[in-house]
Design a protein around this motif. Structure first.
Motif, short mmCIF file in Angstrom:
data_model
loop_
_atom_site.label_atom_id
_atom_site.label_comp_id
_atom_site.label_asym_id
_atom_site.label_seq_id
_atom_site.Cartn_x
_atom_site.Cartn_y
_atom_site.Cartn_z
N GLU A 104 0.83 -1.21 0.00
CA GLU A 104 0.00 0.00 0.00
C GLU A 104 0.86 1.26 0.00
O GLU A 104 0.55 2.24 -0.69
N ASN A 105 1.95 1.25 0.76
CA ASN A 105 2.84 2.41 0.79
C ASN A 105 3.38 2.71 -0.61
O ASN A 105 3.56 3.88 -0.97
N VAL A 106 3.65 1.67 -1.38
CA VAL A 106 4.22 1.87 -2.71
C VAL A 106 3.15 2.28 -3.72
O VAL A 106 3.30 3.27 -4.43
N TYR A 107 2.04 1.55 -3.77
CA TYR A 107 1.08 1.85 -4.84
C TYR A 107 0.33 3.15 -4.59
O TYR A 107 -0.12 3.80 -5.55
N HIS A 139 3.19 -6.97 4.85
CA HIS A 139 3.70 -6.60 6.17
C HIS A 139 3.65 -5.09 6.37
O HIS A 139 3.83 -4.31 5.44
N PHE A 140 3.41 -4.69 7.61
CA PHE A 140 3.43 -3.29 7.97
C PHE A 140 4.87 -2.87 8.27
O PHE A 140 5.72 -3.71 8.57
N ALA A 153 10.89 2.02 0.73
CA ALA A 153 10.90 3.46 0.46
C ALA A 153 11.47 3.75 -0.92
O ALA A 153 11.00 4.65 -1.63
N MET A 154 12.48 2.99 -1.32
CA MET A 154 13.05 3.14 -2.66
C MET A 154 12.04 2.71 -3.72
O MET A 154 11.90 3.36 -4.76
N ALA A 155 11.32 1.63 -3.45
CA ALA A 155 10.29 1.17 -4.38
C ALA A 155 9.22 2.25 -4.55
O ALA A 155 8.75 2.51 -5.66
N ARG A 156 8.85 2.87 -3.44
CA ARG A 156 7.86 3.95 -3.49
C ARG A 156 8.36 5.11 -4.36
O ARG A 156 7.60 5.70 -5.14
#
Length: 228
Positions: A104-107, A139-140, A153-156
């Motif tokens: 979710e953080n990434v998408y 995972h959170f 974070a890099m993926a985001r």
């Protein structure tokens, strides 16, 4: 050379009882397809320069040119779009949203440009896979190691396929072994159409760049370039 970013007499001052000049008439051009490291003592202006490059901070004087187009720092909506589409930012503190999963953080970052949730999820899954973290998608952040959080974070930062990647001490909070793993991932992101600039206090990581820039007292004082 194919200059992607050019700085023309960039200065940045802050006023807190007295005027503090953080950046002082910097002139420099960054070439597409290369990796640059920024080194220098704390307070030398590394983070401020990265904030200007990311269009987060407005310079006091001077101009910033991206892809031969001058940036108008008064056009906030336009600059937000440039940042979302062209610039990926990686911070020392990963700034992941604690109540959302890694996926979710990434998408969610992808939705800044498009409302196509399905495509954003598929793209996020692909990027997370390249980070070797497919098994950690659900995972959170609190369930991830420091290195895993930084790779998410890099993926985001990559979800919108940015031309420019800016990283401010991306491994500053990691142990050396984990930091080396993260930097190896960062270097694999290099391609002929992308510019990567990162600030670091680590001499070993700084020397891995195509060009090492030393910032002292608000300016680029020394350049160790291997760019041809």
């Amino acid at each position: 050379m194919n200059n992607l970013i050019s700085l023309k007499n960039i200065s940045k001052s802050f006023s807190n009882n007295k005027k503090i000049n953080v950046l002082k008439k910097i002139n420099y051009s960054f070439t597409k397809g290369k990796i640059y490291s920024l080194v220098g003592p704390s307070g030398s202006g590394k983070s401020t320069l990265l904030n200007v490059l990311s269009l987060i901070d407005k310079p006091t004087t001077g101009s910033l040119i991206i892809n031969k187009t001058p940036v108008n720092f008064n056009e906030n909506a336009k600059n937000d779009k440039i940042r979302s589409s062209k610039i990926g930012i990686i911070y020392q503190q990963n700034n992941l949203l604690p109540d959302f999963t890694a996926l979710e953080n990434v998408y969610l970052a992808g939705l800044a440009l498009t409302n196509d949730k399905k495509n954003s999820i598929e793209r996020a899954k692909e990027i997370i896979k390249t980070m070797g973290l497919s098994s950690r998608e659900a995972h959170f952040p609190s369930e991830l190691s420091g290195g895993e959080m930084q790779r998410i974070a890099m993926a985001r930062a990559l979800i919108n396929e940015p031309e420019i990647i800016l990283a401010d001490e991306p491994t500053g909070s990691l142990d050396h072994t984990t930091a080396k793993e993260v930097f190896n991932v960062l270097y694999k992101l290099k391609n002929k159409n992308r510019l990567i600039i990162y600030a670091t206090h680590n001499r070993f990581f700084a020397n891995m760049a195509d060009c090492k820039l030393e910032m002292i007292d608000g300016n680029i004082k020394a350049i160790n370039a291997r760019i041809k």
